[in-house]
Design a protein around this motif. Structure first.
Motif, PDB file in Angstrom:
ATOM      1  N   THR A 166       0.847  -1.183   0.000  1.00 53.35           N
ATOM      2  CA  THR A 166       0.000   0.000   0.000  1.00 53.35           C
ATOM      3  C   THR A 166       0.888   1.240   0.000  1.00 53.35           C
ATOM      4  O   THR A 166       2.080   1.174   0.332  1.00 53.35           O
ATOM      5  CB  THR A 166      -0.897   0.040   1.244  1.00 53.35           C
ATOM      6  N   LEU A 167       0.316   2.368  -0.353  1.00 55.83           N
ATOM      7  CA  LEU A 167       1.079   3.617  -0.294  1.00 55.83           C
ATOM      8  C   LEU A 167       1.535   3.885   1.137  1.00 55.83           C
ATOM      9  O   LEU A 167       2.680   4.303   1.365  1.00 55.83           O
ATOM     10  CB  LEU A 167       0.233   4.785  -0.804  1.00 55.83           C
ATOM     11  N   ALA A 168       0.671   3.617   2.099  1.00 54.88           N
ATOM     12  CA  ALA A 168       1.030   3.853   3.501  1.00 54.88           C
ATOM     13  C   ALA A 168       2.227   3.013   3.912  1.00 54.88           C
ATOM     14  O   ALA A 168       3.151   3.504   4.572  1.00 54.88           O
ATOM     15  CB  ALA A 168      -0.171   3.556   4.406  1.00 54.88           C
ATOM     16  N   ALA A 169       2.232   1.753   3.510  1.00 56.74           N
ATOM     17  CA  ALA A 169       3.347   0.881   3.876  1.00 56.74           C
ATOM     18  C   ALA A 169       4.628   1.296   3.161  1.00 56.74           C
ATOM     19  O   ALA A 169       5.711   1.308   3.759  1.00 56.74           O
ATOM     20  CB  ALA A 169       3.004  -0.568   3.533  1.00 56.74           C
ATOM     21  N   ALA A 170       4.515   1.646   1.882  1.00 54.69           N
ATOM     22  CA  ALA A 170       5.703   2.036   1.123  1.00 54.69           C
ATOM     23  C   ALA A 170       6.328   3.312   1.676  1.00 54.69           C
ATOM     24  O   ALA A 170       7.559   3.429   1.772  1.00 54.69           O
ATOM     25  CB  ALA A 170       5.352   2.223  -0.346  1.00 54.69           C
TER      26      ALA A 170
END
Length: 321
Positions: free
Chosen positions: A21-25
């Protein structure tokens, strides 16, 4: 000189063939000491759902966004670099169409993340099938269009584009800055994002010393670079299976990255940007290192080189190993 590392989202986020996800990246990028992420404006627009999500996620981690823009498309395997509603250009279109397409992506970048966008974009501009005069006009006009919007550009040395080879760079540098321009003048007249992996495979260079003409031209270009894309290419592939699989190609890329860092430091640049940019399959080859490990290696290598350059600037000896 401060080294600013960026995390490429290419092949990393689920919206671009990855799994994160963008949050994880972005959390991973911040934890790794990166100052920001890099991706095309087209991908950022996809990730910006709901509106404001892209910028909000970046700023929550204290990161900025390094946008990638294109003057024409489609790109490899039909990737569409143009966000919906922005001007489009085909490779064979006019200079004005190329410039309008690139400018439209800069305008879109300001709409997507006005508080997080870095004011220097990586640009894939022109086409190696166009006349040299047309490519020179595209690059010069793109710089002007970007400047009028408060952006700088760093033109990537990329196969298929105006700067597809070191010979193309030399001709365009002479056209834009004059045949006798020094490295400092070239750095401002034709700012580069040096991705030497493309030139290594385009010119079938087997390593430093294999082709003195390639070595001389690439070293001259590296000395003008504003930033680098850190990826190891080989004489038959734009991406290595593993940095240990082809020592000559690995060491050649390290050699040119180091030239770029040292030259920027000598010019008095306050910072230098680098993006580890090994890509997903089919660039990522069977039986080789993972995308994550390739880019972790590249980040560590650039940090080491930057440390060596800083040590030399303080009168220290070049580190070994």
């Amino acid at each position: 000189m401060r080294l600013n590392l960026f995390r490429s989202l290419w092949g990393v986020v689920a919206a671009d063939g990855g799994t994160a996800t963008l949050a994880a990246a972005t959390a991973d990028a911040a934890a790794a000491g990166c100052v920001g992420v890099e991706c095309s404006v087209s991908l950022a627009a996809v990730l910006d759902k709901p509106a404001g999500a892209f910028q909000g996620t970046l700023t929550s981690h204290g990161l900025v966004w390094s946008p990638v823009v294109f003057s024409s498309g489609p790109v490899w395997r039909g990737f569409d670099p143009f966000p919906p509603g922005t001007p489009r250009a085909a490779h064979a279109d006019t200079v004005a169409a190329h410039v309008a397409a690139l400018a439209g992506q800069l305008d879109a970048a300001d709409r997507v993340a006005p508080a997080a966008v870095l004011r220097e974009a990586v640009a894939l501009a022109g086409h190696d099938g166009l006349p040299a005069a047309a490519n020179a006009a595209i690059l010069a006009s793109c710089l002007d269009a970007a400047a009028s919007r408060g952006f700088g550009l760093a033109f990537e040395t990329h196969r298929g584009r105006a700067l597809a080879t070191p010979w193309a760079w030399r001709a365009l540098a002479a056209a834009l800055a004059g045949p006798s321009a020094d490295a400092g003048t070239l750095a401002s007249s034709l700012p580069l994002c040096l991705d030497v992996a493309h030139w290594v495979v385009a010119c079938e260079s087997g390593g430093v010393g294999d082709d003195p003409l390639f070595d001389e031209a690439t070293a001259a270009a590296a000395a003008t670079a504003a930033r680098i894309h850190a990826r190891v290419g080989t004489c038959q592939a734009s991406q290595t299976r593993s940095p240990g699989a082809d020592a000559a190609s690995r060491d050649a890329c390290l050699h040119y990255w180091r030239i770029a860092l040292a030259a920027a430091a000598a010019r008095g640049a306050p910072s230098f940007a680098a993006t580890p940019e090994h890509g997903p399959a089919p660039y990522l080859r069977p039986g080789g290192d993972s995308l994550e490990s390739l880019n972790e290696w590249a980040a560590a290598a650039v940090r080491r080189l930057a440390g060596e350059v800083a040590g030399e600037g303080r009168g220290g000896k070049r580190a070994r190993g």
